[in-house]
Design an enzyme around this catalytic site. Structure first.
Site, short mmCIF file in Angstrom:
data_model
loop_
_atom_site.label_atom_id
_atom_site.label_comp_id
_atom_site.label_asym_id
_atom_site.label_seq_id
_atom_site.Cartn_x
_atom_site.Cartn_y
_atom_site.Cartn_z
N GLY A 1 4.46 -4.77 10.34
CA GLY A 1 4.79 -4.62 11.65
C GLY A 1 6.01 -5.62 12.13
N CYS B 1 24.12 -27.17 -6.41
CA CYS B 1 22.33 -26.08 -7.03
C CYS B 1 22.84 -25.67 -7.99
CB CYS B 1 23.33 -24.90 -6.38
SG CYS B 1 21.95 -23.47 -7.06
N ASP C 1 -1.78 1.33 5.03
CA ASP C 1 -1.83 1.33 7.06
C ASP C 1 -0.69 1.63 7.65
OD1 ASP C 1 0.43 -0.50 5.62
OD2 ASP C 1 0.41 -2.23 7.40
N GLN D 1 -1.82 -5.04 12.47
CA GLN D 1 -0.94 -4.39 12.97
C GLN D 1 -0.48 -4.72 14.81
OE1 GLN D 1 2.16 -3.50 12.45
NE2 GLN D 1 1.83 -2.68 9.60
N SER E 1 0.80 -1.45 0.55
CA SER E 1 0.25 0.04 0.25
C SER E 1 0.78 1.23 -0.03
CB SER E 1 -0.75 0.14 1.39
OG SER E 1 0.21 0.61 2.45
N GLY E 2 1.64 0.87 0.23
CA GLY E 2 3.06 2.58 0.10
C GLY E 2 3.09 2.76 1.47
N GLY E 3 2.23 2.98 2.60
CA GLY E 3 3.12 2.47 3.94
C GLY E 3 4.04 2.82 4.61
N PHE E 4 4.90 1.57 4.45
CA PHE E 4 6.29 0.96 4.31
C PHE E 4 7.14 2.02 4.81
CE2 PHE E 4 9.82 -0.96 5.38
CZ PHE E 4 10.04 -1.33 6.34
N CYS F 1 21.40 -24.08 -10.16
CA CYS F 1 21.23 -22.30 -11.20
C CYS F 1 21.89 -22.06 -12.15
CB CYS F 1 20.63 -21.41 -10.20
SG CYS F 1 22.73 -20.52 -10.43
N HIS G 1 21.41 -15.92 -8.18
CA HIS G 1 21.54 -17.27 -7.67
C HIS G 1 20.64 -17.69 -6.76
CE1 HIS G 1 23.87 -20.72 -5.21
NE2 HIS G 1 23.54 -19.30 -4.30
#
Lengths: 380, 380
Positions: free
Chosen positions: B216, B304, B147, B189, B94-97, B306, B335
């Site tokens: 949070g 691995c 939020d 939250q 939402s952009g809140g962080f 990859c 990787h």
């Protein structure tokens, strides 16, 4: 080492030719453009992407790779091909150009050239024999002799002495060349002076190399001078060996040089321009950061079939560029290299159809260029 | 918009479950890890590379995309999928962080949050309704409510007021949600306080969202606290909706969280670490710049599969990193993301075989971690 140059077709109306160079790591077809893999990668791209674009051979910079990680480490890791995962032909330069443009406190003597690393200031001394050892250790396919590239303008006497020095260094490279060594190309120097170019070319041709490069051009001299030098020089180089114009360049210059008999090129222009947001298109260069592209849904070039043009808008490429996203460099580099490789594909087709001069004119017009050909070709 | 969550199998020994989330842009299987495509690209990679790695869904940052290039432009260009050429599911936060971590002069009111852009200092005001409009315009598959993410530690009264505010904003988001809008997830939250988390979760669950995120966390609190919060919170969230733990994180934390009933995650850790030369391996993290790798011919991780491990040595990756080559970021990111996606593949297999707790222990040991499980699970 296996090395062979075959001329497939000579153009009837110019000195251009279609050719094929065979190396231990496969062939590449000429006229060819070799992207620059400065430090062991063509910046931002994988070998698979280069192959998809149609790249057949690349250039590596001896100066950079010698300083970091070092040719001995590359050698112990199986050579430059294994190290970088590029399995097709590699040409390495001799380091001369970078010593003079990037190093500091350069001091040229008969023996070689001393300089300090641009990375850590450490002192180094490269000789003709040493650059052969370095390129041998890296397992390159085409090695270049050590040369000195003089700036433009330079005093005649300096250019003369330097070209003679380059000739003596070339001879020492040839003297230590072993059977299994990479193919060895000499470099014609001599600035913009016809007598010096001719003398240097004759000296080198008499020694007998597997190919000849034309160095010291596109260093600030007027374009007409560059074309003159090219014309004098290619006339003196043997028909049956490849001719390589170092560090050039712009699409129109390369077409011109092919007409004058050059077989292949390397240049950072398409890759460096890409990272700076300058993109080649069939109707000229564009700067993707410009506000006019903010909502432009079109690809960079509607006539282009590259990965970038197939999937992304100018608006997205502008956004990536302004946001300093790594993907910006990648997508732009893919496009510009595709443009270059495609230009060479079209040049090859044009030579095949004996229509290279028409191609030159048709390329020049939409770019607002004066389609000036050397005088002796204008009648064709 | 089509949105469906199906639980395929519940683990017999923990709260983990195998699931499948269907969206308009196809499904993704849970437990899942969503790489972060901050500004419309998962840094350094193309969509094709993400697909090859096995990524099924990614996250986009509303804060960044709203500021540049702007949701309206993205909308007019056909939405975020068309703009970025990523055709699979996208979740946008939402952009809140980011408002609280990157913006400046933030001011929260009942109406919304005012802040200044980190790019140019311009003033903005985001409300719950506005973030819905932004995410709608971008055509995301899963949208998040606005939020406020409070730092740790914060005074109880502040955390309480903020969690209540987040609840009221969630309600406003729900009220403006349209039939064709993206699926909407609420965010629980309440900091590290059990009563606040429980109250917030209950409030949101009563409103009825299509999924619930736990926000949070991983903001500086001790790890044991984070796991406690997770356990309290997941217990209160409905069985039949997906649970999303935002911004976490480390492999061992994610396995732990899956055991506690979390379905999916996003985190910049694998991609950011990659660009800083820190690589995940089956025997712990390594820093590729270390001198010990200068001549190491081995891949990053011999177990691995990859692209990076199939073709490149640690020595080459170290060289690219030290040379600041763009390809370094790419190969390292491939990787690390492969490591993450493969971890989730193994988690899914373990749940399928009812062996997730064993998997957790076997993962923790070689990394020198204490395989501490929540008390009520240790008896299994």
């Amino acid at each position: 080492m296996a090395f062979r140059f075959e001329i497939i077709k000579k153009d009837s109306f110019s000195k251009a030719r279609l050719g094929r160079i065979e190396t231990n790591h496969g062939p590449f077809n000429t006229p060819a453009f070799l992207p620059v893999g400065t430090q062991g990668s063509v910046k931002s791209l994988t070998p698979e992407e280069l192959v998809e674009i149609g790249v057949e051979a690349i250039l590596g910079n001896t100066y950079h790779l010698y300083l970091r990680p070092g040719h001995e480490i590359i050698g112990r890791l199986g050579g430059l091909h294994a190290f970088t995962h590029w399995e097709r032909p590699i040409l390495t330069d001799s380091g001369g150009f970078q010593i003079f443009s990037l190093g500091s406190l350069q001091k040229v003597s008969e023996e070689g050239v001393a300089f300090q690393s641009h990375l850590d200031g450490s002192s180094h001394f490269l000789t003709p024999e040493k650059v052969m050892e370095i390129q041998r250790a890296m397992g390159t396919d085409i090695a270049m002799v050590l040369d000195e590239c003089v700036p433009y303008p330079s005093p005649y006497e300096y250019v003369k002495a330097s070209a003679e020095q380059t000739g003596r260094w070339a001879k020492r490279c040839l003297q230590v060349k072993r059977e299994q060594d990479p193919a060895l190309f000499a470099i014609v120097q001599g600035g913009v002076h016809r007598d010096l170019r001719e003398k240097c070319a004759q000296t080198l041709v008499e020694m007998g190399f597997q190919g000849y490069a034309i160095g010291g051009l596109s260093v600030g001299e007027p374009k007409s001078m560059m074309l003159d030098v090219l014309e004098w020089t290619t006339s003196l180089l043997p028909e049956n060996t490849p001719r390589y114009l170092m560090g050039v360049g712009a699409p129109e210059d390369m077409i011109h040089a092919v007409i004058l008999g050059v077989d292949f090129f390397d240049c950072v222009l398409p890759t460096r321009n890409a990272r700076n947001g300058t993109l080649f298109t069939s109707s000229g260069k564009i700067s993707i950061k410009q506000a006019q592209y903010a909502e432009d849904p079109r690809p960079v070039d509607e006539t282009c079939a590259c990965y970038t043009c197939r999937h992304y808008s100018r608006a997205y490429l502008r956004h990536l560029y302004l946001s300093k996203e790594i993907l910006s460099s990648r997508l732009n580099t893919i496009h510009n290299l595709y443009y270059y490789i495609n230009l060479f594909r079209k040049m090859k087709e044009a030579i095949q159809k004996s229509r290279l001069l028409d191609f030159y004119k048709s390329h020049a017009s939409p770019h607002g260029l004066e389609p000036e050909l050397p005088v002796h070709l204008q009648s064709n």
